[in-house]
Write a protein that holds these residues in place. Structure first.
Motif, PDB file in Angstrom:
ATOM      1  N   TRP A 131      20.061 -30.425 -73.484  1.00  0.00           N
ATOM      2  CA  TRP A 131      19.638 -31.587 -74.281  1.00  0.00           C
ATOM      3  C   TRP A 131      18.153 -31.871 -74.089  1.00  0.00           C
ATOM      4  O   TRP A 131      17.450 -32.245 -75.025  1.00  0.00           O
ATOM      5  N   HIS A 132      17.690 -31.722 -72.865  1.00  0.00           N
ATOM      6  CA  HIS A 132      16.278 -31.945 -72.575  1.00  0.00           C
ATOM      7  C   HIS A 132      15.405 -30.954 -73.353  1.00  0.00           C
ATOM      8  O   HIS A 132      14.388 -31.335 -73.949  1.00  0.00           O
ATOM      9  N   LEU A 133      15.804 -29.684 -73.358  1.00  0.00           N
ATOM     10  CA  LEU A 133      15.051 -28.665 -74.084  1.00  0.00           C
ATOM     11  C   LEU A 133      15.100 -28.907 -75.593  1.00  0.00           C
ATOM     12  O   LEU A 133      14.086 -28.782 -76.280  1.00  0.00           O
ATOM     13  N   LEU A 134      16.269 -29.272 -76.116  1.00  0.00           N
ATOM     14  CA  LEU A 134      16.384 -29.554 -77.546  1.00  0.00           C
ATOM     15  C   LEU A 134      15.531 -30.751 -77.960  1.00  0.00           C
ATOM     16  O   LEU A 134      14.903 -30.730 -79.022  1.00  0.00           O
ATOM     17  N   ASN A 135      15.503 -31.769 -77.137  1.00  0.00           N
ATOM     18  CA  ASN A 135      14.663 -32.926 -77.446  1.00  0.00           C
ATOM     19  C   ASN A 135      13.178 -32.600 -77.321  1.00  0.00           C
ATOM     20  O   ASN A 135      12.354 -33.229 -77.980  1.00  0.00           O
ATOM     21  N   PHE A 136      12.840 -31.628 -76.505  1.00  0.00           N
ATOM     22  CA  PHE A 136      11.440 -31.220 -76.378  1.00  0.00           C
ATOM     23  C   PHE A 136      10.967 -30.503 -77.641  1.00  0.00           C
ATOM     24  O   PHE A 136       9.868 -30.759 -78.130  1.00  0.00           O
TER      25      PHE A 136
ATOM     26  N   MET B  52      20.145 -32.129 -62.161  1.00  0.00           N
ATOM     27  CA  MET B  52      20.359 -32.073 -63.580  1.00  0.00           C
ATOM     28  C   MET B  52      21.333 -30.928 -63.854  1.00  0.00           C
ATOM     29  O   MET B  52      21.139 -29.819 -63.394  1.00  0.00           O
ATOM     30  N   GLY B  53      22.347 -31.237 -64.609  1.00  0.00           N
ATOM     31  CA  GLY B  53      23.338 -30.234 -64.964  1.00  0.00           C
ATOM     32  C   GLY B  53      22.876 -29.374 -66.128  1.00  0.00           C
ATOM     33  O   GLY B  53      21.818 -29.589 -66.730  1.00  0.00           O
ATOM     34  N   PHE B  54      23.698 -28.378 -66.452  1.00  0.00           N
ATOM     35  CA  PHE B  54      23.352 -27.445 -67.524  1.00  0.00           C
ATOM     36  C   PHE B  54      23.260 -28.153 -68.864  1.00  0.00           C
ATOM     37  O   PHE B  54      22.323 -27.932 -69.630  1.00  0.00           O
ATOM     38  N   LEU B  55      24.216 -29.005 -69.168  1.00  0.00           N
ATOM     39  CA  LEU B  55      24.215 -29.710 -70.446  1.00  0.00           C
ATOM     40  C   LEU B  55      23.007 -30.645 -70.563  1.00  0.00           C
ATOM     41  O   LEU B  55      22.403 -30.759 -71.629  1.00  0.00           O
ATOM     42  N   ASP B  56      22.656 -31.287 -69.465  1.00  0.00           N
ATOM     43  CA  ASP B  56      21.458 -32.138 -69.466  1.00  0.00           C
ATOM     44  C   ASP B  56      20.195 -31.315 -69.735  1.00  0.00           C
ATOM     45  O   ASP B  56      19.299 -31.751 -70.458  1.00  0.00           O
ATOM     46  N   ALA B  57      20.129 -30.121 -69.152  1.00  0.00           N
ATOM     47  CA  ALA B  57      18.966 -29.259 -69.360  1.00  0.00           C
ATOM     48  C   ALA B  57      18.874 -28.804 -70.816  1.00  0.00           C
ATOM     49  O   ALA B  57      17.779 -28.751 -71.392  1.00  0.00           O
TER      50      ALA B  57
END
Length: 94
Positions: A8-13, A1-6
């Motif tokens: 987005w994942h945190l923001l969606n959480f 998982m790249g930085f941008l994916d991480a």
């Protein structure tokens, strides 16, 4: 998982906690206009988002997954309790 994916994942959480906190603070200010006249909306929103966020993290830690219905119930109860504390309780003064 790249930085941008991480990111987005945190923001969606955290999005459900932020959404619930902002909406519940807005509706509380709207419904109890006179009683909450001296309490700033930003204070109510911060307490509500914080309570919902803590419940969201606790639900993740206890169940091992996010998105459980019990976690969303806990978020709602925590948000209401934080609004009660910040709007009418001892948190109103400080």
């Amino acid at each position: 998982m790249g930085f941008l994916d991480a990111v987005w994942h945190l923001l969606n959480f955290v999005a459900p906690a932020l959404g619930l906190g902002l909406l519940s603070a807005s509706f509380a200010k709207l419904c109890w206009r006179q009683a909450l006249q001296g309490v700033p909306w930003r204070r109510l929103a911060a307490w509500s988002c914080g309570g919902a966020g803590l419940a969201l993290v606790a639900g993740l830690l206890l169940s091992g997954r996010d998105g459980r219905m019990l976690t969303y119930l806990a978020m709602t109860v925590a948000s209401a309790a934080a609004l009660l504390w910040a709007g009418w309780g001892p948190g109103r003064r400080g």
